[in-house]
Design a protein around this motif. Structure first.
Motif, short mmCIF file in Angstrom:
data_model
loop_
_atom_site.label_atom_id
_atom_site.label_comp_id
_atom_site.label_asym_id
_atom_site.label_seq_id
_atom_site.Cartn_x
_atom_site.Cartn_y
_atom_site.Cartn_z
N ALA A 103 -19.73 -19.94 26.75
CA ALA A 103 -18.54 -20.68 26.33
C ALA A 103 -17.27 -19.94 26.74
N ARG A 104 -17.29 -18.62 26.59
CA ARG A 104 -16.12 -17.82 26.98
C ARG A 104 -15.87 -17.93 28.49
N ALA A 105 -16.95 -17.97 29.28
CA ALA A 105 -16.82 -18.09 30.73
C ALA A 105 -16.26 -19.47 31.12
N ILE A 106 -16.71 -20.51 30.43
CA ILE A 106 -16.22 -21.87 30.71
C ILE A 106 -14.72 -21.96 30.41
N ILE A 107 -14.33 -21.37 29.29
CA ILE A 107 -12.91 -21.40 28.89
C ILE A 107 -12.07 -20.63 29.89
N ALA A 108 -12.58 -19.46 30.31
CA ALA A 108 -11.84 -18.64 31.29
C ALA A 108 -11.67 -19.36 32.61
N SER A 109 -12.75 -20.00 33.08
CA SER A 109 -12.68 -20.74 34.35
C SER A 109 -11.70 -21.90 34.27
N HIS A 110 -11.72 -22.58 33.13
CA HIS A 110 -10.80 -23.70 32.93
C HIS A 110 -9.36 -23.23 32.93
N SER A 111 -9.11 -22.08 32.34
CA SER A 111 -7.74 -21.54 32.28
C SER A 111 -7.24 -21.19 33.67
N VAL A 112 -8.14 -20.68 34.54
CA VAL A 112 -7.76 -20.31 35.88
C VAL A 112 -7.46 -21.55 36.73
N LEU A 113 -8.28 -22.58 36.55
CA LEU A 113 -8.15 -23.78 37.38
C LEU A 113 -7.06 -24.73 36.91
N SER A 114 -6.69 -24.67 35.64
CA SER A 114 -5.70 -25.62 35.11
C SER A 114 -4.27 -25.13 35.35
N GLU A 170 -20.44 -35.36 23.12
CA GLU A 170 -20.57 -34.02 22.56
C GLU A 170 -22.00 -33.50 22.65
N ALA A 171 -22.98 -34.35 22.33
CA ALA A 171 -24.38 -33.92 22.35
C ALA A 171 -24.82 -33.53 23.75
N THR A 172 -24.39 -34.32 24.75
CA THR A 172 -24.75 -34.00 26.13
C THR A 172 -24.11 -32.69 26.58
N ALA A 173 -22.86 -32.49 26.22
CA ALA A 173 -22.17 -31.26 26.58
C ALA A 173 -22.88 -30.05 25.97
N MET A 174 -23.35 -30.20 24.74
CA MET A 174 -24.05 -29.11 24.06
C MET A 174 -25.38 -28.82 24.74
N ARG A 175 -26.11 -29.89 25.14
CA ARG A 175 -27.39 -29.69 25.82
C ARG A 175 -27.19 -29.01 27.17
N MET A 176 -26.14 -29.38 27.87
CA MET A 176 -25.83 -28.76 29.16
C MET A 176 -25.57 -27.27 28.98
N LEU A 196 -17.84 -17.27 13.15
CA LEU A 196 -16.69 -18.18 13.21
C LEU A 196 -16.07 -18.18 14.61
N GLU A 197 -15.95 -16.99 15.20
CA GLU A 197 -15.40 -16.89 16.55
C GLU A 197 -16.29 -17.64 17.54
N ALA A 198 -17.62 -17.47 17.40
CA ALA A 198 -18.55 -18.14 18.31
C ALA A 198 -18.44 -19.66 18.19
N ARG A 199 -18.30 -20.16 16.97
CA ARG A 199 -18.18 -21.61 16.78
C ARG A 199 -16.91 -22.15 17.42
N LYS A 200 -15.82 -21.40 17.29
CA LYS A 200 -14.56 -21.83 17.88
C LYS A 200 -14.67 -21.88 19.41
N LEU A 201 -15.32 -20.86 19.99
CA LEU A 201 -15.50 -20.84 21.44
C LEU A 201 -16.36 -22.01 21.90
N LEU A 202 -17.44 -22.28 21.17
CA LEU A 202 -18.34 -23.38 21.54
C LEU A 202 -17.61 -24.72 21.48
N GLU A 203 -16.80 -24.91 20.45
CA GLU A 203 -16.06 -26.17 20.32
C GLU A 203 -15.09 -26.36 21.48
N ARG A 204 -14.40 -25.28 21.86
CA ARG A 204 -13.46 -25.38 22.97
C ARG A 204 -14.18 -25.66 24.29
N ALA A 205 -15.30 -24.96 24.49
CA ALA A 205 -16.05 -25.17 25.73
C ALA A 205 -16.64 -26.58 25.80
N LYS A 206 -17.15 -27.06 24.69
CA LYS A 206 -17.68 -28.44 24.67
C LYS A 206 -16.58 -29.43 24.99
#
Length: 211
Positions: A200-211, A178-184, A157-167
């Protein structure tokens, strides 16, 4: 302790002889009687603790599958020792059978949630002890298996939530569907040889730093 013949088993035999049992009993003669009964029944007695502190220490040292423990022991009583033994997050429950000289209901209530899966009143006979051990072991296996399932479901469940946020982050900033984001993400995961959840966790962390 009731045992008429220490030289040969007179009761039921262990159906799980690979069990590594730790005895915790401050009376050495009683401990010796338990050891004989258990060994005659086919169990592997890995050690004996003569007080509660020693029971906790020997559990960590010997890694038993089962503990037969007197409630009233010096330094640390059996209930507190049981709590400390089964109070390590992420550790499988080590089934504990408590032994006491009296049928004390309030002690049974206090034992709940401490890995105590059996309760025997002295004198204990092999006809009572072996079935109690087998039952406690069976219950512990079921509990540990269920806890493993729950843990896996929680991780999924945690992994799915992270993937959804990163997508969602990729879709918004790269203007892709969504499909393209998932393939990337899948392609980058393979390139970096890391799990999708970690990417996904790295994408979220980077977004948090840059936003």
């Amino acid at each position: 302790m009731e045992n008429k013949n220490h030289s040969a088993p007179t009761g039921p035999r262990a159906s799980t002889p690979s069990l590594r049992i730790l005895l915790a009993e401050d009376d050495r003669s009683v401990a010796d009687g338990f050891r004989t009964i258990l060994q005659n029944a086919g169990y592997n007695v890995v050690g004996v603790a003569y007080n509660g502190v020693e029971a906790v220490e020997k559990t960590a040292e010997l890694n038993p599958n089962m503990i037969l423990m007197d409630i009233k022991m010096p330094l640390l009583d059996g209930l507190e020792a049981a709590r400390q033994i089964n109070n390590i997050p992420g550790q499988n429950i080590i089934p504990i059978i408590l032994v006491t000289a009296y049928a004390e209901k309030h002690l049974v209530e206090k034992a709940k949630g401490r890995g105590v899966l059996g309760y025997l009143v002295k004198p204990v006979h092999v006809d009572d002890l072996v079935p109690a051990i087998e039952m406690a072991q069976s219950i512990a296996q079921t509990i540990n298996a269920l806890e493993g399932v729950v843990e896996n479901l929680s991780e999924e469940l945690e992994a799915r939530k992270l993937l959804e946020r990163a997508k969602g982050i990729l879709m918004k900033h790269l203007s892709v569907d969504e499909a393209t984001a998932m393939r990337m993400m899948q392609k980058e995961s393979r390139r970096q040889r890391i799990k999708l959840k970690e990417l996904a966790r790295a994408i979220i962390a980077s977004h948090s730093v840059l936003s």
